[in-house]
Design an enzyme around this catalytic site. Sequence first.
Site, PDB file in Angstrom:
ATOM      1  N   ASP A  51       0.840  -1.203   0.000  1.00 43.18           N
ATOM      2  CA  ASP A  51       0.000   0.000   0.000  1.00 43.18           C
ATOM      3  C   ASP A  51       0.876   1.255   0.000  1.00 43.18           C
ATOM      4  O   ASP A  51       0.376   2.381  -0.038  1.00 43.18           O
ATOM      5  CB  ASP A  51      -1.007  -0.002   1.161  1.00 43.18           C
ATOM      6  CG  ASP A  51      -0.341  -0.082   2.518  1.00 43.18           C
ATOM      7  OD1 ASP A  51       0.891  -0.223   2.594  1.00 43.18           O
ATOM      8  OD2 ASP A  51      -1.080  -0.005   3.528  1.00 43.18           O
ATOM      9  N   SER A  52       2.218   1.053  -0.018  1.00 41.16           N
ATOM     10  CA  SER A  52       3.133   2.172  -0.276  1.00 41.16           C
ATOM     11  C   SER A  52       2.879   2.744  -1.673  1.00 41.16           C
ATOM     12  O   SER A  52       3.372   3.821  -2.006  1.00 41.16           O
ATOM     13  CB  SER A  52       4.594   1.720  -0.138  1.00 41.16           C
ATOM     14  OG  SER A  52       4.822   0.534  -0.870  1.00 41.16           O
ATOM     15  N   ASP A  90      -1.107  -6.057  -0.196  1.00 35.57           N
ATOM     16  CA  ASP A  90      -1.520  -5.415   1.055  1.00 35.57           C
ATOM     17  C   ASP A  90      -3.021  -5.180   1.093  1.00 35.57           C
ATOM     18  O   ASP A  90      -3.605  -4.658   0.131  1.00 35.57           O
ATOM     19  CB  ASP A  90      -0.840  -4.038   1.178  1.00 35.57           C
ATOM     20  CG  ASP A  90       0.392  -4.074   2.064  1.00 35.57           C
ATOM     21  OD1 ASP A  90       0.501  -4.975   2.923  1.00 35.57           O
ATOM     22  OD2 ASP A  90       1.252  -3.191   1.894  1.00 35.57           O
ATOM     23  N   LYS A 120      -1.459  -9.386   2.791  1.00 29.87           N
ATOM     24  CA  LYS A 120      -0.711  -8.952   3.984  1.00 29.87           C
ATOM     25  C   LYS A 120      -1.566  -7.958   4.747  1.00 29.87           C
ATOM     26  O   LYS A 120      -2.291  -7.159   4.141  1.00 29.87           O
ATOM     27  CB  LYS A 120       0.629  -8.319   3.574  1.00 29.87           C
ATOM     28  CG  LYS A 120       1.395  -7.695   4.756  1.00 29.87           C
ATOM     29  CD  LYS A 120       2.852  -7.405   4.421  1.00 29.87           C
ATOM     30  CE  LYS A 120       3.139  -6.048   3.850  1.00 29.87           C
ATOM     31  NZ  LYS A 120       2.684  -4.897   4.659  1.00 29.87           N
ATOM     32  N   GLU A 122      -1.599  -5.445   8.616  1.00 34.03           N
ATOM     33  CA  GLU A 122      -0.778  -4.879   9.693  1.00 34.03           C
ATOM     34  C   GLU A 122      -1.430  -5.135  11.049  1.00 34.03           C
ATOM     35  O   GLU A 122      -2.650  -5.059  11.180  1.00 34.03           O
ATOM     36  CB  GLU A 122      -0.615  -3.362   9.481  1.00 34.03           C
ATOM     37  CG  GLU A 122       0.142  -3.013   8.217  1.00 34.03           C
ATOM     38  CD  GLU A 122       0.331  -1.512   8.032  1.00 34.03           C
ATOM     39  OE1 GLU A 122      -0.026  -0.725   8.944  1.00 34.03           O
ATOM     40  OE2 GLU A 122       0.837  -1.119   6.965  1.00 34.03           O
ATOM     41  N   GLU A 189       9.074  -4.125  10.586  1.00 37.48           N
ATOM     42  CA  GLU A 189       9.525  -2.840  10.027  1.00 37.48           C
ATOM     43  C   GLU A 189      10.092  -1.940  11.118  1.00 37.48           C
ATOM     44  O   GLU A 189       9.449  -1.689  12.143  1.00 37.48           O
ATOM     45  CB  GLU A 189       8.347  -2.138   9.317  1.00 37.48           C
ATOM     46  CG  GLU A 189       8.743  -0.805   8.714  1.00 37.48           C
ATOM     47  CD  GLU A 189       7.762  -0.255   7.690  1.00 37.48           C
ATOM     48  OE1 GLU A 189       6.796  -0.950   7.322  1.00 37.48           O
ATOM     49  OE2 GLU A 189       7.966   0.898   7.249  1.00 37.48           O
TER      50      GLU A 189
HETATM   51  O1  KIV Z   1       3.561  -1.117   1.660  1.00 36.77           O
HETATM   52  C1  KIV Z   1       4.743  -1.497   1.690  1.00 36.77           C
HETATM   53  O2  KIV Z   1       5.545  -1.202   0.798  1.00 36.77           O
HETATM   54  C2  KIV Z   1       5.173  -2.310   2.823  1.00 36.77           C
HETATM   55  C3  KIV Z   1       6.641  -2.590   2.950  1.00 36.77           C
HETATM   56  C4  KIV Z   1       7.336  -1.401   3.468  1.00 36.77           C
HETATM   57  C5  KIV Z   1       6.909  -3.781   3.773  1.00 36.77           C
HETATM   58  O3  KIV Z   1       4.389  -2.704   3.615  1.00 36.77           O
END
Ligand code: KIV
Length: 271
Positions: A51-52, A90, A120, A122, A189
């Site tokens: 989600d980056s 994510d 994934k 969090e 992280e």
């Molecule tokens: O969203 C992302 O890029 C991440 C990584 C930093 C692990 O969760």
Amino acid sequence: MSVFNSVRKVTTHVLNEMKLKGEKIAMLTAYDYSFARILDEAEIDIILVGDSASNVMAGYATTLPITLDNMIYHAASVVRAVKRALVVVDLPFGTYQGNSREALASSIRIMKETGAQAVKLEGGRQVVESVERILSAGIPVMGHLGLTPQAIHKFGTYVVRAKETEEAKRLMEDAQLLEKAGCFAIVLEKIPAKLAEEVTLSVRIPVIGIGAGAGTDGQVLVLHDMLGINQEFSPRFLRRYHNLHDEIKGAVSAYINDVRNRQFPNEKEQY
Ligand code: KIV
């Protein structure tokens, strides 16, 4: 023979074997077809459609605004490019927290509409019910502890997490709870290297670090950061493998110059 060399398609089972054999796991983010193809050709083990994307693709200050539809668009583009890597997507902010049924529904959309192999999310103890429900549909789940960017407004800052004993103890417990709930791997992280190593030794599933030192089973970086496309972000843990920002800018400037000076196209570049 190493697990790495004998692999046609990376699966969660392959990652487990890599941990058992002490082979390091390499993971990077990607959000589109063209980059995903290059990463896969280079034999990256895991591609995270992170989600980056909210930051590096859409230009938002945090990961909070990106939607499930946005993530599905990025993930489907990545999956179309990938033959070998495991593709993990994510779950974006607001699509799983506090509601395990919604977590399952969001994960099913991701799996159905993208063809990815895992999701994934969090958090620790607060997402255990969601992890179990998603897994009940046969969807592999990767956890994410430490600095969890979707909770940035609670933390108030992007500094290193779990430096104090209390938070470190809680993180260790959360990692064990995620393993027990059935996560196939965990991302850690921005936490102290010593704690990350202790967590890695205390669970049987692979642990992938970002800003968590060398003692984890693998590493992950955001593609645009490690390629030097994004120049504003330079935490200590980031190694820049290229300066694509300057290379691309140089190429674009040369093109602009050629157009303005009537150097492009030339006679051979026309019909
Ligand atoms: O969203 C992302 O890029 C991440 C990584 C930093 C692990 O969760």
